[in-house]
Scaffold this active site. Structure first.
Site, PDB file in Angstrom:
ATOM      1  N   HIS A  64     -57.591 -20.426  44.313  1.00 29.16           N
ATOM      2  CA  HIS A  64     -56.665 -19.208  45.036  1.00 29.16           C
ATOM      3  C   HIS A  64     -56.941 -19.067  46.407  1.00 29.16           C
ATOM      4  CE1 HIS A  64     -55.845 -15.033  45.118  1.00 29.16           C
ATOM      5  NE2 HIS A  64     -55.498 -15.226  43.818  1.00 29.16           N
TER       6      HIS A  64
ATOM      7  N   ASP B 173     -54.500 -17.407  35.830  1.00 27.88           N
ATOM      8  CA  ASP B 173     -53.387 -18.100  34.965  1.00 27.88           C
ATOM      9  C   ASP B 173     -53.988 -19.014  34.194  1.00 27.88           C
ATOM     10  OD1 ASP B 173     -51.107 -16.515  35.851  1.00 27.88           O
ATOM     11  OD2 ASP B 173     -50.928 -17.652  37.525  1.00 27.88           O
TER      12      ASP B 173
HETATM   13  N1  ACO Z   1     -56.020 -28.723  42.019  1.00 27.38           N
HETATM   14  C1  ACO Z   1     -56.631 -29.821  43.154  1.00 27.38           C
HETATM   15  N2  ACO Z   1     -56.917 -29.633  44.614  1.00 27.38           N
HETATM   16  C2  ACO Z   1     -56.798 -28.324  44.859  1.00 27.38           C
HETATM   17  C3  ACO Z   1     -56.214 -27.360  44.230  1.00 27.38           C
HETATM   18  C4  ACO Z   1     -55.883 -27.655  42.541  1.00 27.38           C
HETATM   19  N3  ACO Z   1     -55.427 -26.725  41.865  1.00 27.38           N
HETATM   20  N4  ACO Z   1     -55.833 -26.258  44.748  1.00 27.38           N
HETATM   21  C5  ACO Z   1     -56.243 -26.445  45.831  1.00 27.38           C
HETATM   22  N5  ACO Z   1     -56.818 -27.794  46.131  1.00 27.38           N
HETATM   23  C6  ACO Z   1     -57.252 -28.289  47.320  1.00 27.38           C
HETATM   24  C7  ACO Z   1     -56.234 -28.918  48.045  1.00 27.38           C
HETATM   25  O1  ACO Z   1     -55.666 -30.133  48.061  1.00 27.38           O
HETATM   26  C8  ACO Z   1     -56.752 -28.747  49.542  1.00 27.38           C
HETATM   27  O2  ACO Z   1     -57.725 -29.784  49.690  1.00 27.38           O
HETATM   28  P1  ACO Z   1     -57.869 -30.503  51.090  1.00 27.38           P
HETATM   29  O3  ACO Z   1     -58.816 -29.496  51.822  1.00 27.38           O
HETATM   30  O4  ACO Z   1     -58.766 -31.631  50.976  1.00 27.38           O
HETATM   31  O5  ACO Z   1     -56.720 -30.850  51.738  1.00 27.38           O
HETATM   32  C9  ACO Z   1     -57.822 -27.376  49.342  1.00 27.38           C
HETATM   33  O6  ACO Z   1     -58.171 -27.293  48.190  1.00 27.38           O
HETATM   34  C10 ACO Z   1     -57.361 -26.185  49.888  1.00 27.38           C
HETATM   35  O7  ACO Z   1     -55.973 -26.297  49.163  1.00 27.38           O
HETATM   36  P2  ACO Z   1     -54.709 -25.311  49.762  1.00 27.38           P
HETATM   37  O8  ACO Z   1     -53.569 -25.710  49.161  1.00 27.38           O
HETATM   38  O9  ACO Z   1     -54.819 -25.380  51.279  1.00 27.38           O
HETATM   39  O10 ACO Z   1     -55.247 -23.600  49.479  1.00 27.38           O
HETATM   40  P3  ACO Z   1     -54.095 -22.511  49.306  1.00 27.38           P
HETATM   41  O11 ACO Z   1     -54.986 -21.262  49.531  1.00 27.38           O
HETATM   42  O12 ACO Z   1     -52.981 -22.808  50.229  1.00 27.38           O
HETATM   43  O13 ACO Z   1     -53.313 -22.584  47.978  1.00 27.38           O
HETATM   44  C11 ACO Z   1     -53.218 -22.283  45.769  1.00 27.38           C
HETATM   45  C12 ACO Z   1     -53.842 -21.769  46.952  1.00 27.38           C
HETATM   46  C13 ACO Z   1     -51.780 -22.270  46.098  1.00 27.38           C
HETATM   47  C14 ACO Z   1     -53.367 -21.218  44.609  1.00 27.38           C
HETATM   48  C15 ACO Z   1     -53.643 -23.765  45.151  1.00 27.38           C
HETATM   49  O14 ACO Z   1     -55.228 -23.405  44.929  1.00 27.38           O
HETATM   50  C16 ACO Z   1     -52.975 -24.148  44.131  1.00 27.38           C
HETATM   51  O15 ACO Z   1     -51.986 -24.967  44.356  1.00 27.38           O
HETATM   52  N6  ACO Z   1     -53.497 -23.902  42.634  1.00 27.38           N
HETATM   53  C17 ACO Z   1     -52.709 -24.552  41.657  1.00 27.38           C
HETATM   54  C18 ACO Z   1     -51.594 -23.431  41.229  1.00 27.38           C
HETATM   55  C19 ACO Z   1     -52.206 -22.253  40.754  1.00 27.38           C
HETATM   56  O16 ACO Z   1     -52.993 -22.195  39.828  1.00 27.38           O
HETATM   57  N7  ACO Z   1     -51.489 -21.183  41.141  1.00 27.38           N
HETATM   58  C20 ACO Z   1     -51.797 -19.667  40.825  1.00 27.38           C
HETATM   59  C21 ACO Z   1     -52.454 -18.854  41.972  1.00 27.38           C
HETATM   60  S1  ACO Z   1     -52.932 -17.172  41.287  1.00 27.38           S
HETATM   61  C22 ACO Z   1     -51.525 -16.692  41.275  1.00 27.38           C
HETATM   62  O17 ACO Z   1     -50.670 -16.864  42.194  1.00 27.38           O
HETATM   63  C23 ACO Z   1     -51.415 -15.543  40.263  1.00 27.38           C
END
Ligand code: ACO
Length: 428
Positions: A307, A364
């Site tokens: 998140h 979720d």
């Molecule tokens: N699985 C694996 N790796 C992940 C995940 C994941 N679900 N989420 C983040 N990471 C990793 C990224 O690859 C990144 O790694 P790095 O630092 O080595 O490059 C690090 O964690 C940070 O991730 P970001 O994408 O930069 O974080 P951001 O805050 O931009 O994204 C998000 C947040 C979009 C929710 C992300 O965690 C994600 O894609 N999750 C899966 C989709 C999801 O569940 N979305 C619902 C969110 S809740 C809502 O909107 C209601």
């Protein structure tokens, strides 16, 4: 004495005011930065940028705290109803019994949708995604209620526009579902409460009376409350930015619905169940899928994990996980993907990759398992999220208008070609 922050650009120093919120969050006010220095700030994804001051929702991602108008989400999920929470978000305080009864009555007077709107349902292919339909149908309400187009509407007119949207959304959502089955639609019943009426239109039958189990009604209240607002996320910011151009409420919410649809936002609830099904069909080896999620050459991410703001735990996920066990237990359902979800969560929470990046289950991760137990098909999950988020979007749109916020218009740093002269086609 009020705090300031100093910034130095090209050898010149500027003092900027620091503002502090009621929960002591601090922000540097850069609204005059460009005027005084010529420079702008760059912040892709707005990770550090506050777009507004808001009195609706407070969340502390480090501590896993979420409050609507000051009330902790745990108390609201346990003790309140969805309509009461909608009132709280939109108008700022919990209603008295009389005010809530009046609110409910007003809404029940507007639950029907214009009969001509049925033609839209007939036009959509039966397999079209419910989110595309929802966004289109909500935007189309502006065609039926042109008075909503007036950006200078009176308070009473604004109130009626809001009431109409709250009242019609459950009808639209349940009719999308009915049409996907090829079933006749069920009309609203005003003696039922908001959530019960929605479930009756969704699971009721024209041929016989269907009793909706109280377990299902209670679970639905809880799920909708947990989704009702979440401050300046992707869809809410979209609603505020579209509304800031003086676009009408229906158009602004329709845009928010489109923003919610993506699998990185609200669409994650559908993506989680699809992922869990894939893992199950693949033999249920959670270690293999965790490895895929960690592999930077593999686009796969663990859906329902991570998140932007919560870096400790998502308080909504905690409540939903418990509700998931309760609902499945009470309904006597044994869903094998729940076991896979729990294994995956346990393994991820111990894995250094997820620990280092502070990745936890979000709202979720377990919600889809409950929706499925209640009888909803997978592609309806995000639509249910939108139904829950509606009061939050409305509250944020209303606040944006009341604050007379300027049109949303970010700047950029240009990285394209510098000036060059046009070359006629025959000389290229
Ligand atoms: N699985 C694996 N790796 C992940 C995940 C994941 N679900 N989420 C983040 N990471 C990793 C990224 O690859 C990144 O790694 P790095 O630092 O080595 O490059 C690090 O964690 C940070 O991730 P970001 O994408 O930069 O974080 P951001 O805050 O931009 O994204 C998000 C947040 C979009 C929710 C992300 O965690 C994600 O894609 N999750 C899966 C989709 C999801 O569940 N979305 C619902 C969110 S809740 C809502 O909107 C209601």
């Amino acid at each position: 004495m009020s705090e300031t922050a100093s910034i130095s650009i090209n050898g010149k120093s500027y003092e900027l005011p620091v503002i502090t919120g009621t929960e002591n969050e601090q922000g540097i006010d850069i609204s005059k930065l460009r005027d005084v220095s010529g420079a702008i700030t760059i912040d892709p994804g707005y990770k550090n940028t506050g777009a507004t001051k808001s009195a609706i929702t407070f969340l502390d991602g480090e501590k896993g705290v979420l409050h609507y108008r000051g009330y902790p989400i745990e108390q609201l999920a346990e003790q309140s109803t969805f309509l009461e929470v909608a009132y709280l978000l939109i108008y700022g305080d919990l209603p008295s019994a009389q005010v809530l009864a009046d609110f409910r009555k007003k809404i029940s007077r507007h639950t029907l949708i214009h009969e001509d709107m049925k033609k839209f349902f007939d036009g959509f292919p039966s397999k079209s995604h419910p989110m595309g339909q929802l966004s289109c149908l909500v935007g189309a309400l502006s065609a039926f209620y042109p008075e909503s187009l007036n950006p200078n509407m009176t308070e009473e007119e604004e109130e009626l526009t809001i009431i109409k949207l709250l009242a019609k959304m459950p009808t639209i959502v349940s009719w999308i579902y009915k049409k996907s089955l090829g079933h006749p639609v069920i009309y609203p019943r005003n003696e039922l409460n908001f959530v019960h009426n929605f479930l009756n239109m969704t699971f009721g039958q024209i041929t016989e009376d269907v009793v909706i189990d109280k377990v299902i009604v209670d679970a639905m209240h809880k799920l909708l409350i947990l989704h009702a607002d979440h401050e300046q996320n992707c869809s809410t910011s979209t609603v505020r930015i579209v509304g800031s151009s003086n676009a009408n409420l229906y158009a602004s919410i329709s845009a928010g619905i489109s923003a919610l649809w993506g699998p990185l936002h609200g669409g994650a609830n559908q993506a989680v169940i699809e992922m869990l099904e894939n893992i199950r069909n693949d033999g249920g080896d959670s270690a293999k899928w965790l490895a895929k999620a960690k592999d930077k050459n593999d686009p796969f991410r663990l859906m329902g994990f991570g998140h932007r703001v919560y870096k400790n735990f998502d308080p909504r996920a905690k409540i939903i996980k418990k509700a998931c066990d309760d609902v499945l237990d009470k309904l006597g359902i044994n869903d094998p993907v729940l076991d896979i979800a729990k294994q995956l969560e346990e393994a991820a929470l111990k894995d250094q990759y997820f620990v280092d990046r502070k990745l936890y289950p979000n709202v979720d991760f377990y919600s889809g398992i409950i929706y499925r137990a209640l009888g909803f098909p997978t592609d309806m999950f995000t639509v249910l999220f939108a139904l829950g988020r509606l009061p939050g979007w409305i509250a944020q749109w209303k606040e944006m208008r009341a604050n007379k916020e300027p049109i949303g218009r970010p700047r950029q740093i240009y990285t394209g070609s510098t000036k060059r002269d046009y070359v006629p086609l025959d000389q290229r």
